[in-house]
Design a protein around this motif. Structure first.
Motif, PDB file in Angstrom:
ATOM      1  N   VAL A 172      22.094  18.662 -25.599  1.00  0.00           N
ATOM      2  CA  VAL A 172      21.436  19.939 -25.393  1.00  0.00           C
ATOM      3  C   VAL A 172      22.311  21.091 -25.899  1.00  0.00           C
ATOM      4  O   VAL A 172      23.504  21.136 -25.626  1.00  0.00           O
ATOM      5  CB  VAL A 172      21.155  20.158 -23.888  1.00  0.00           C
ATOM      6  N   THR A 173      21.708  22.011 -26.637  1.00  0.00           N
ATOM      7  CA  THR A 173      22.406  23.221 -27.061  1.00  0.00           C
ATOM      8  C   THR A 173      22.275  24.241 -25.940  1.00  0.00           C
ATOM      9  O   THR A 173      21.174  24.628 -25.565  1.00  0.00           O
ATOM     10  CB  THR A 173      21.797  23.793 -28.349  1.00  0.00           C
ATOM     11  N   LEU A 174      23.404  24.670 -25.399  1.00  0.00           N
ATOM     12  CA  LEU A 174      23.403  25.661 -24.328  1.00  0.00           C
ATOM     13  C   LEU A 174      23.805  27.011 -24.891  1.00  0.00           C
ATOM     14  O   LEU A 174      24.512  27.094 -25.884  1.00  0.00           O
ATOM     15  CB  LEU A 174      24.386  25.251 -23.223  1.00  0.00           C
ATOM     16  N   GLY A 175      23.376  28.062 -24.269  1.00  0.00           N
ATOM     17  CA  GLY A 175      23.802  29.396 -24.662  1.00  0.00           C
ATOM     18  C   GLY A 175      23.067  29.984 -25.833  1.00  0.00           C
ATOM     19  O   GLY A 175      22.942  31.183 -25.939  1.00  0.00           O
ATOM     20  N   GLY A 176      22.612  29.170 -26.748  1.00  0.00           N
ATOM     21  CA  GLY A 176      21.813  29.663 -27.854  1.00  0.00           C
ATOM     22  C   GLY A 176      22.577  30.389 -28.941  1.00  0.00           C
ATOM     23  O   GLY A 176      21.991  30.892 -29.875  1.00  0.00           O
ATOM     24  N   GLY A 177      23.903  30.473 -28.864  1.00  0.00           N
ATOM     25  CA  GLY A 177      24.669  31.124 -29.910  1.00  0.00           C
ATOM     26  C   GLY A 177      24.658  32.634 -29.806  1.00  0.00           C
ATOM     27  O   GLY A 177      24.299  33.192 -28.786  1.00  0.00           O
ATOM     28  N   PRO A 178      25.027  33.298 -30.893  1.00  0.00           N
ATOM     29  CA  PRO A 178      25.127  34.765 -30.871  1.00  0.00           C
ATOM     30  C   PRO A 178      23.817  35.423 -30.482  1.00  0.00           C
ATOM     31  O   PRO A 178      22.751  35.006 -30.876  1.00  0.00           O
ATOM     32  CB  PRO A 178      25.520  35.114 -32.297  1.00  0.00           C
ATOM     33  N   GLY A 179      23.936  36.443 -29.690  1.00  0.00           N
ATOM     34  CA  GLY A 179      22.792  37.214 -29.224  1.00  0.00           C
ATOM     35  C   GLY A 179      23.345  38.435 -28.505  1.00  0.00           C
ATOM     36  O   GLY A 179      24.473  38.838 -28.751  1.00  0.00           O
TER      37      GLY A 179
ATOM     38  N   THR B  33      28.442  30.295 -25.020  1.00  0.00           N
ATOM     39  CA  THR B  33      28.059  29.154 -25.846  1.00  0.00           C
ATOM     40  C   THR B  33      27.729  27.940 -24.997  1.00  0.00           C
ATOM     41  O   THR B  33      26.739  27.268 -25.218  1.00  0.00           O
ATOM     42  CB  THR B  33      29.198  28.777 -26.815  1.00  0.00           C
ATOM     43  N   GLN B  34      28.585  27.675 -24.020  1.00  0.00           N
ATOM     44  CA  GLN B  34      28.408  26.498 -23.182  1.00  0.00           C
ATOM     45  C   GLN B  34      29.253  26.661 -21.930  1.00  0.00           C
ATOM     46  O   GLN B  34      30.396  27.102 -22.015  1.00  0.00           O
ATOM     47  CB  GLN B  34      28.854  25.263 -23.970  1.00  0.00           C
ATOM     48  N   ARG B  35      28.721  26.356 -20.798  1.00  0.00           N
ATOM     49  CA  ARG B  35      29.344  26.521 -19.485  1.00  0.00           C
ATOM     50  C   ARG B  35      30.590  27.401 -19.467  1.00  0.00           C
ATOM     51  O   ARG B  35      30.507  28.559 -19.139  1.00  0.00           O
ATOM     52  CB  ARG B  35      29.569  25.157 -18.861  1.00  0.00           C
ATOM     53  N   SER B  36      31.735  26.918 -19.803  1.00  0.00           N
ATOM     54  CA  SER B  36      32.964  27.730 -19.769  1.00  0.00           C
ATOM     55  C   SER B  36      33.485  28.038 -21.168  1.00  0.00           C
ATOM     56  O   SER B  36      34.691  28.129 -21.389  1.00  0.00           O
ATOM     57  CB  SER B  36      34.035  27.004 -18.956  1.00  0.00           C
TER      58      SER B  36
END
Length: 91
Positions: free
Chosen positions: A81-88, A31-34
């Motif tokens: 900024v949205t990092l990771g882009g959510g489920p995938g 989702t985001q860095r850690s």
């Protein structure tokens, strides 16, 4: 099968970060860095935590998990900024 929604946050020493990151990516969505999140069975959650427990130094590192019965029970908001882009796809 009962599933739980998990949010996992970690803060580990630099030398352990790659192994913790790789382990988390096997089970959860970045989702985001850690920060990771996703739905797991109880058995998957136990396996994830057991693996991480053997990876970290409990005197220095920290891993926090938040669990809920469903992602619908969690409200999240992002500033910036949205990092990771959510489920995938899990890598």
């Amino acid at each position: 099968m009962i599933s739980i929604f998990v949010i996992l946050v970690y803060d580990t020493a630099v030398e352990r970060n790659p192994k913790v990151l790789k382990t988390c990516r096997k089970y959860l969505h970045w989702t985001q860095r850690s920060v990771f999140q996703g739905e797991l069975s109880t058995a998957q959650y136990r396996a994830l935590m057991a693996t991480l427990n053997t990876t970290i130094d409990p005197e220095y590192d920290s891993i926090v998990t938040y669990t809920a019965r469903s992602p619908d029970m969690i409200e999240s908001n992002t500033l910036g900024v949205t990092l990771g882009g959510g489920p995938g796809d899990i890598l």
